[in-house]
Design a protein around this motif. Structure first.
Motif, PDB file in Angstrom:
ATOM      1  N   SER A 157      23.512  36.815  28.356  1.00  0.00           N
ATOM      2  CA  SER A 157      24.229  35.741  29.028  1.00  0.00           C
ATOM      3  C   SER A 157      23.387  34.470  29.096  1.00  0.00           C
ATOM      4  O   SER A 157      22.176  34.517  29.330  1.00  0.00           O
ATOM      5  CB  SER A 157      24.612  36.175  30.449  1.00  0.00           C
ATOM      6  N   THR A 158      24.036  33.319  28.907  1.00  0.00           N
ATOM      7  CA  THR A 158      23.357  32.023  29.008  1.00  0.00           C
ATOM      8  C   THR A 158      22.709  31.840  30.372  1.00  0.00           C
ATOM      9  O   THR A 158      21.668  31.186  30.498  1.00  0.00           O
ATOM     10  CB  THR A 158      24.372  30.883  28.758  1.00  0.00           C
ATOM     11  N   VAL A 159      23.319  32.441  31.379  1.00  0.00           N
ATOM     12  CA  VAL A 159      22.800  32.325  32.750  1.00  0.00           C
ATOM     13  C   VAL A 159      21.351  32.782  32.830  1.00  0.00           C
ATOM     14  O   VAL A 159      20.507  32.129  33.462  1.00  0.00           O
ATOM     15  CB  VAL A 159      23.674  33.148  33.728  1.00  0.00           C
ATOM     16  N   TRP A 160      21.035  33.884  32.167  1.00  0.00           N
ATOM     17  CA  TRP A 160      19.683  34.418  32.247  1.00  0.00           C
ATOM     18  C   TRP A 160      18.683  33.525  31.535  1.00  0.00           C
ATOM     19  O   TRP A 160      17.528  33.394  31.979  1.00  0.00           O
ATOM     20  CB  TRP A 160      19.638  35.832  31.669  1.00  0.00           C
ATOM     21  N   TRP A 161      19.091  32.901  30.441  1.00  0.00           N
ATOM     22  CA  TRP A 161      18.190  31.985  29.744  1.00  0.00           C
ATOM     23  C   TRP A 161      17.904  30.770  30.622  1.00  0.00           C
ATOM     24  O   TRP A 161      16.756  30.290  30.673  1.00  0.00           O
ATOM     25  CB  TRP A 161      18.803  31.533  28.414  1.00  0.00           C
ATOM     26  N   ILE A 162      18.915  30.261  31.287  1.00  0.00           N
ATOM     27  CA  ILE A 162      18.730  29.093  32.159  1.00  0.00           C
ATOM     28  C   ILE A 162      17.809  29.435  33.330  1.00  0.00           C
ATOM     29  O   ILE A 162      16.894  28.679  33.666  1.00  0.00           O
ATOM     30  CB  ILE A 162      20.092  28.576  32.664  1.00  0.00           C
ATOM     31  N   ILE A 163      18.044  30.580  33.945  1.00  0.00           N
ATOM     32  CA  ILE A 163      17.201  30.997  35.075  1.00  0.00           C
ATOM     33  C   ILE A 163      15.762  31.218  34.619  1.00  0.00           C
ATOM     34  O   ILE A 163      14.800  30.805  35.298  1.00  0.00           O
ATOM     35  CB  ILE A 163      17.766  32.275  35.729  1.00  0.00           C
ATOM     36  N   GLY A 164      15.580  31.841  33.472  1.00  0.00           N
ATOM     37  CA  GLY A 164      14.232  32.050  32.939  1.00  0.00           C
ATOM     38  C   GLY A 164      13.514  30.737  32.683  1.00  0.00           C
ATOM     39  O   GLY A 164      12.315  30.595  32.978  1.00  0.00           O
ATOM     40  N   PHE A 165      14.230  29.767  32.135  1.00  0.00           N
ATOM     41  CA  PHE A 165      13.667  28.438  31.883  1.00  0.00           C
ATOM     42  C   PHE A 165      13.214  27.794  33.191  1.00  0.00           C
ATOM     43  O   PHE A 165      12.104  27.239  33.280  1.00  0.00           O
ATOM     44  CB  PHE A 165      14.730  27.565  31.203  1.00  0.00           C
ATOM     45  N   ILE A 166      14.062  27.868  34.213  1.00  0.00           N
ATOM     46  CA  ILE A 166      13.744  27.256  35.513  1.00  0.00           C
ATOM     47  C   ILE A 166      12.505  27.894  36.129  1.00  0.00           C
ATOM     48  O   ILE A 166      11.614  27.196  36.631  1.00  0.00           O
ATOM     49  CB  ILE A 166      14.957  27.379  36.458  1.00  0.00           C
ATOM     50  N   VAL A 167      12.435  29.214  36.082  1.00  0.00           N
ATOM     51  CA  VAL A 167      11.276  29.919  36.645  1.00  0.00           C
ATOM     52  C   VAL A 167       9.993  29.516  35.915  1.00  0.00           C
ATOM     53  O   VAL A 167       8.938  29.278  36.541  1.00  0.00           O
ATOM     54  CB  VAL A 167      11.479  31.448  36.564  1.00  0.00           C
TER      55      VAL A 167
END
Length: 458
Positions: A136-146
Motif C-alpha cells: 500500500s502507498t500508505v506504508w511508503w508514505i509513513i516510512g518516508f516520514i519516519v
C-alpha cells in the motif's frame, strides 16, 4: 512520541532552555543542501509539460528563469549580510518594514516550507508503488516520514552528509543521461546533432510562450532561498550563505539547462511520447533500456528523499525563529535540544503534520507551495528597497543598482509570476493568510504578547 517529547524537554531544562543552534556548516554543505532542496531530477518530470507550453524550447525557458531568479538571489544575499538569521524572509521583512508584516510574510512562507515535505512523501509513495504494487502507498508514505523525521532529529551535519550522497547520485545519473543522449544523437535520433541551437532559438519561438514556460519552471529553483534558514548554523554566515545562494542557483540552472537540452534534442516534438505530462520513465526507457530506467527510478527516489530531508530542516528553522521572537509559543517553537543542537520539538511536530500527506493530492499541495514561495520572493526584494530608503542614512549613489534597480527587476519578474498564478493557489494562499492575520490580531490585541525581536548591529 509523547515519551520522547517529555525526555527531550527534560534535556532542555538541564541548561535552563539556553541552548542555541550551533555553527558547523561550511560552503560545501550549503551548496549540496540547496541542490537537494531543488531536486535536480525534477527537470525530467516537468519536461513534457513545459515543452508543449514553449513549443519545444525548454532549455531556453530554463535560461530565462535562471537569469530572472538571479536578481532575487542577489536580494537574499544582501539581506543575509545585514540580518544573519534563520528567519529568512520573515526576519528581513520584520527588520526593514514592520514586525507584523514580517510575521505575515513568515506565516505565508510556511505554506512553501510545510507542504514541500508532503509533496516529496506523496511522490515517494507513487514511485515505490509503481515498483511494488502489492504494498500500500500508505506504508511508503509513513516510512518516508519516519526516515526524514528521524534523520532531522540529529545534528544538522548528519542531514548534510546524507544529503551529499543523495545529491551526488542524482548528478551522476544526469551525467550518465547526457552521455547516453549524446550516443543517441550521434546515431541519428531526434535532431541528429549533438550541438544544435534549435532548443534555444528558432524562427517559430514565441516570447510569450517562453515566459509562460518560465513561470512554471521558476518553482524548480526553490532551494537557493531555503539555505538562508541555516544561517545560524553556518560558519561565517555573512560570507558563506550569499556565496552558497548564488552557487546553488547557478549549479541548479546548469543541471536543468543541460538535461533539458539533451531531452529536447532527442524529442523536439513531445507529441510522439505516449504521455508528455509523465514522460520521464518513457524517456529513460528509450535512451538506456530497462536497466537505465531502474537506475533512473532510483535517482528519482533519492531526489524526493533529499528534498524531503532538507525541506524539513528548513521549515523547522523558520518555526524556531518565529518562536524565539514570540510570534509562536516560545517554549515549544523556540526550543533547541542542548546536546543535539537542533529544534527537536519542531522536527517532531513537522513529522506529525506530514501525515496529512495521506489525505492530500499533489495538485492541492503544489498550490499551497506556489503562493508561499512567491510571497517570500516578493518581500525579500521589497525588503532590500525598503532598507535603502528607510534604514540607510546616507543612501550612496553607488548602492542604487544593488539596492533599488536589481531588486526592482526581481520584483517585476515575480509580478509576472503572480499574474500567472493559478486561481486555486491564490484562493488557498489568501485563506491561509487570513488565518495568520486573525492569529496576529489575537496575539497583539487580546493576549498582548511581548515580542522579542532579534537586534542586529549594522
Amino acid at each position: 512520541m509523547a515519551c520522547i517529547i517529555i525526555l527531550l524537554q527534560k534535556g532542555g531544562q538541564a541548561v535552563n532552555g539556553r541552548a542555541e543552534l550551533t555553527r558547523s556548516l561550511k560552503l560545501r554543505h550549503i551548496v549540496v543542501i540547496g541542490l537537494g532542496y531543488m531536486a535536480p531530477m525534477a527537470v525530467f518530470d516537468t519536461f513534457g509539460i513545459v515543452s508543449g507550453e514553449t513549443g519545444g524550447h525548454v532549455p531556453a525557458a530554463y535560461a530565462v528563469t535562471l537569469l530572472a531568479i538571479l536578481f532575487t538571489a542577489a536580494s537574499y544575499g544582501k539581506m543575509v549580510r545585514l540580518f544573519p538569521s534563520a528567519g529568512t524572509a520573515y526576519t528581513y521583512t520584520q527588520q526593514t518594514i514592520h514586525p507584523y508584516a514580517g510575521f505575515l510574510v513568515g506565516w505565508a512562507s510556511l505554506l512553501d516550507y510545510l507542504f514541500l515535505p508532503m509533496i516529496n512523501a506523496l511522490l515517494t509513495g507513487v514511485y515505490l508503488s509503481s515498483v511494488f504494487p502489492d504494498v500500500s502507498t500508505v506504508w511508503w508514505i509513513i516510512g518516508f516520514i519516519v526516515l526524514v523525521t528521524g534523520l532531522n532529529v540529529f545534528r544538522v551535519t548528519v542531514t548534510a552528509s546524507v544529503n551529499s550522497i543523495l545529491v551526488l547520485f542524482q548528478v551522476v545519473v544526469v551525467v550518465l543521461f547526457a552521455g547516453l543522449a549524446i550516443r543517441g544523437l550521434m546515431q541519428g535520433d531526434g535532431l541528429g546533432q549533438v550541438f544544435n541551437l534549435r532548443p534555444f532559438l528558432s524562427p517559430d519561438m514565441s516570447v510569450i510562450a517562453l515566459l509562460s514556460g518560465a513561470s512554471i519552471l521558476c518553482f524548480s529553483f526553490l532551494g537557493f532561498d531555503a539555505v538562508t534558514t541555516l544561517t545560524e548554523e553556518t560558519v561565517d554566515a555573512k560570507k558563506t550563505i550569499p556565496r552558497g545562494i548564488m552557487l546553488v542557483a547557478l549549479a541548479g540552472g546548469a543541471l536543468f539547462i543541460t538535461a533539458s537540452y539533451f531531452m529536447q534534442s532527442l524529442f523536439p516534438d513531445v507529441s510522439v511520447l505516449s504521455d508528455p505530462e509523465a514522460a520521464s520513465a518513457e524517456i529513460a526507457l528509450f535512451i538506456g533500456g530497462t536497466v537505465f530506467q531502474l537506475v533512473f527510478l532510483a535517482a528519482a527516489l533519492s531526489s524526493t528523499l533529499a528534498s524531503g530531508l532538507v525541506s524539513v530542516t528548513s521549515v523547522t528553522r523558520l518555526l524556531y525563529a518565529m518562536g524565539r521572537d514570540g510570534f509562536l509559543p516560545k517554549r515549544w517553537f523556540g526550543y533547541v535540544h542542548p546536546k543535539l543542537r537542533t529544534p527537536v520539538l519542531n522536527v517532531l511536530l513537522v513529522g506529525a503534520l506530514m501525515l496529512f500527506a495521506l489525505y492530500m493530492d499533489l495538485l492541492t499541495a503544489t498550490s499551497f507551495i506556489n503562493f508561499g514561495a512567491l510571497i517570500a520572493f516578493s518581500f525579500v526584494n521589497i525588503s532590500v528597497m525598503a532598507y535603502y530608503f528607510r534604514k540607510q542614512k546616507n543612501k550612496p549613489i553607488k548602492d542604487w543598482w544593488g539596492f533599488v534597480l536589481s531588486p526592482l527587476i526581481g520584483t517585476t519578474f515575480i509580478a509576472f509570476l503572480w499574474v500567472n498564478l493559478e486561481a486555486t493557489s491564490m484562493m488557498l494562499g489568501l485563506l491561509w493568510s487570513s488565518v495568520g492575520l486573525i492569529y496576529l490580531l489575537y496575539l497583539v490585541k487580546v493576549k498582548k504578547t511581548n515580542l522579542e525581536m532579534m537586534k542586529f548591529e549594522e
